[in-house]
Motif scaffolding. Structure first.
Motif, PDB file in Angstrom:
ATOM      1  N   MET A  99       0.839  -1.176   0.000  1.00 29.06           N
ATOM      2  CA  MET A  99       0.000   0.000   0.000  1.00 29.06           C
ATOM      3  C   MET A  99       0.887   1.243   0.000  1.00 29.06           C
ATOM      4  O   MET A  99       1.726   1.400   0.886  1.00 29.06           O
ATOM      5  N   PRO A 100       0.733   2.120  -0.965  1.00 27.51           N
ATOM      6  CA  PRO A 100       1.552   3.330  -1.005  1.00 27.51           C
ATOM      7  C   PRO A 100       1.152   4.289   0.109  1.00 27.51           C
ATOM      8  O   PRO A 100       0.001   4.330   0.532  1.00 27.51           O
ATOM      9  N   ARG A 101       2.130   5.073   0.569  1.00 28.91           N
ATOM     10  CA  ARG A 101       1.825   6.037   1.626  1.00 28.91           C
ATOM     11  C   ARG A 101       1.020   7.184   1.054  1.00 28.91           C
ATOM     12  O   ARG A 101       1.146   7.523  -0.126  1.00 28.91           O
ATOM     13  N   GLN A 102       0.218   7.774   1.886  1.00 28.98           N
ATOM     14  CA  GLN A 102      -0.590   8.899   1.443  1.00 28.98           C
ATOM     15  C   GLN A 102       0.247  10.170   1.427  1.00 28.98           C
ATOM     16  O   GLN A 102       0.981  10.454   2.372  1.00 28.98           O
ATOM     17  N   ILE A 103       0.132  10.888   0.348  1.00 24.59           N
ATOM     18  CA  ILE A 103       0.755  12.187   0.195  1.00 24.59           C
ATOM     19  C   ILE A 103      -0.337  13.124  -0.274  1.00 24.59           C
ATOM     20  O   ILE A 103      -1.087  12.792  -1.199  1.00 24.59           O
ATOM     21  N   LEU A 104      -0.432  14.268   0.344  1.00 21.06           N
ATOM     22  CA  LEU A 104      -1.466  15.223  -0.031  1.00 21.06           C
ATOM     23  C   LEU A 104      -1.318  15.591  -1.500  1.00 21.06           C
ATOM     24  O   LEU A 104      -0.250  16.025  -1.939  1.00 21.06           O
ATOM     25  N   ASP A 105      -2.367  15.379  -2.246  1.00 19.68           N
ATOM     26  CA  ASP A 105      -2.362  15.677  -3.671  1.00 19.68           C
ATOM     27  C   ASP A 105      -2.121  17.168  -3.883  1.00 19.68           C
ATOM     28  O   ASP A 105      -2.699  18.006  -3.188  1.00 19.68           O
ATOM     29  N   GLU A 106      -1.270  17.492  -4.851  1.00 17.89           N
ATOM     30  CA  GLU A 106      -0.942  18.892  -5.116  1.00 17.89           C
ATOM     31  C   GLU A 106      -2.180  19.717  -5.432  1.00 17.89           C
ATOM     32  O   GLU A 106      -2.237  20.916  -5.116  1.00 17.89           O
ATOM     33  N   ALA A 107      -3.187  19.119  -6.015  1.00 10.64           N
ATOM     34  CA  ALA A 107      -4.426  19.833  -6.325  1.00 10.64           C
ATOM     35  C   ALA A 107      -5.127  20.315  -5.056  1.00 10.64           C
ATOM     36  O   ALA A 107      -5.939  21.238  -5.113  1.00 10.64           O
ATOM     37  N   ILE A 121      19.085  20.928   1.640  1.00 11.24           N
ATOM     38  CA  ILE A 121      19.457  19.686   2.320  1.00 11.24           C
ATOM     39  C   ILE A 121      18.942  18.477   1.536  1.00 11.24           C
ATOM     40  O   ILE A 121      19.634  17.469   1.395  1.00 11.24           O
ATOM     41  N   VAL A 122      17.738  18.597   0.989  1.00 13.09           N
ATOM     42  CA  VAL A 122      17.176  17.507   0.187  1.00 13.09           C
ATOM     43  C   VAL A 122      18.019  17.294  -1.063  1.00 13.09           C
ATOM     44  O   VAL A 122      18.358  16.152  -1.406  1.00 13.09           O
ATOM     45  N   GLU A 123      18.391  18.374  -1.725  1.00 17.11           N
ATOM     46  CA  GLU A 123      19.215  18.253  -2.930  1.00 17.11           C
ATOM     47  C   GLU A 123      20.595  17.688  -2.614  1.00 17.11           C
ATOM     48  O   GLU A 123      21.138  16.890  -3.391  1.00 17.11           O
ATOM     49  N   ALA A 149      12.775  18.325   6.751  1.00 14.95           N
ATOM     50  CA  ALA A 149      12.594  18.337   5.288  1.00 14.95           C
ATOM     51  C   ALA A 149      12.964  16.979   4.694  1.00 14.95           C
ATOM     52  O   ALA A 149      12.327  16.516   3.748  1.00 14.95           O
ATOM     53  N   LEU A 150      13.988  16.336   5.250  1.00 13.05           N
ATOM     54  CA  LEU A 150      14.372  14.999   4.768  1.00 13.05           C
ATOM     55  C   LEU A 150      13.298  13.971   5.111  1.00 13.05           C
ATOM     56  O   LEU A 150      13.000  13.078   4.315  1.00 13.05           O
ATOM     57  N   LYS A 151      12.727  14.091   6.293  1.00 16.34           N
ATOM     58  CA  LYS A 151      11.657  13.171   6.680  1.00 16.34           C
ATOM     59  C   LYS A 151      10.443  13.334   5.777  1.00 16.34           C
ATOM     60  O   LYS A 151       9.801  12.357   5.396  1.00 16.34           O
ATOM     61  N   MET A 152      10.140  14.579   5.435  1.00 14.81           N
ATOM     62  CA  MET A 152       9.010  14.835   4.535  1.00 14.81           C
ATOM     63  C   MET A 152       9.304  14.286   3.143  1.00 14.81           C
ATOM     64  O   MET A 152       8.427  13.720   2.490  1.00 14.81           O
ATOM     65  N   TRP A 153      10.534  14.439   2.698  1.00 14.44           N
ATOM     66  CA  TRP A 153      10.932  13.973   1.363  1.00 14.44           C
ATOM     67  C   TRP A 153      10.871  12.454   1.256  1.00 14.44           C
ATOM     68  O   TRP A 153      10.356  11.893   0.286  1.00 14.44           O
TER      69      TRP A 153
END
Length: 122
Positions: free
Chosen positions: A1-9, A26-28, A81-85
């Protein structure tokens, strides 16, 4: 099951750029390291688990690239930010051949099972 990510829309256009730029450096930096090295460990000072992951890799004779961001006392917003990424909630974050494999416990399991060697093409 994929994790839920808030749709950009469902994100108001006026804040999309704020979200996209949130500690993007940091992400880059981590993404670049993951692209350049077979094994990358991302950690933080004072947390024993990144150190344990590195010791496991050293004991197995596996070279790795280590990135450290702050400690329990600082840089938590940048680390967030890394955790969110990644969607991974803790440190270390261990990447093998560009794939997030989890943390120190997950690394230990993959080493014990021989799966890590397979991931590395060996």
């Amino acid at each position: 099951m994929p994790r839920q990510i808030l749709d950009e829309a469902r994100i108001h256009p006026s804040i999309r750029d704020v979200i996209a730029r949130h500690h993007r450096d940091i992400v880059e930096e981590v993404a670049k390291a993951v692209d350049q090295h077979d094994i990358v460990v991302v950690g933080m000072a004072q947390n024993p688990n990144p150190k344990r992951a590195r010791k496991l890799l050293d004991a197995a004779g596996l070279q790795h690239h280590y990135l450290e961001y702050g400690s329990y006392f600082n840089n938590w917003r940048r680390r967030n930010a890394l955790k969110m990424w990644t969607g991974w909630p803790t440190f270390p974050m261990v990447f093998v051949k560009r794939q997030l494999i989890g943390g120190a416990d997950d690394l230990e399991k993959l080493l014990a099972s021989g799966e890590l060697k397979k991931l590395l093409g060996g």
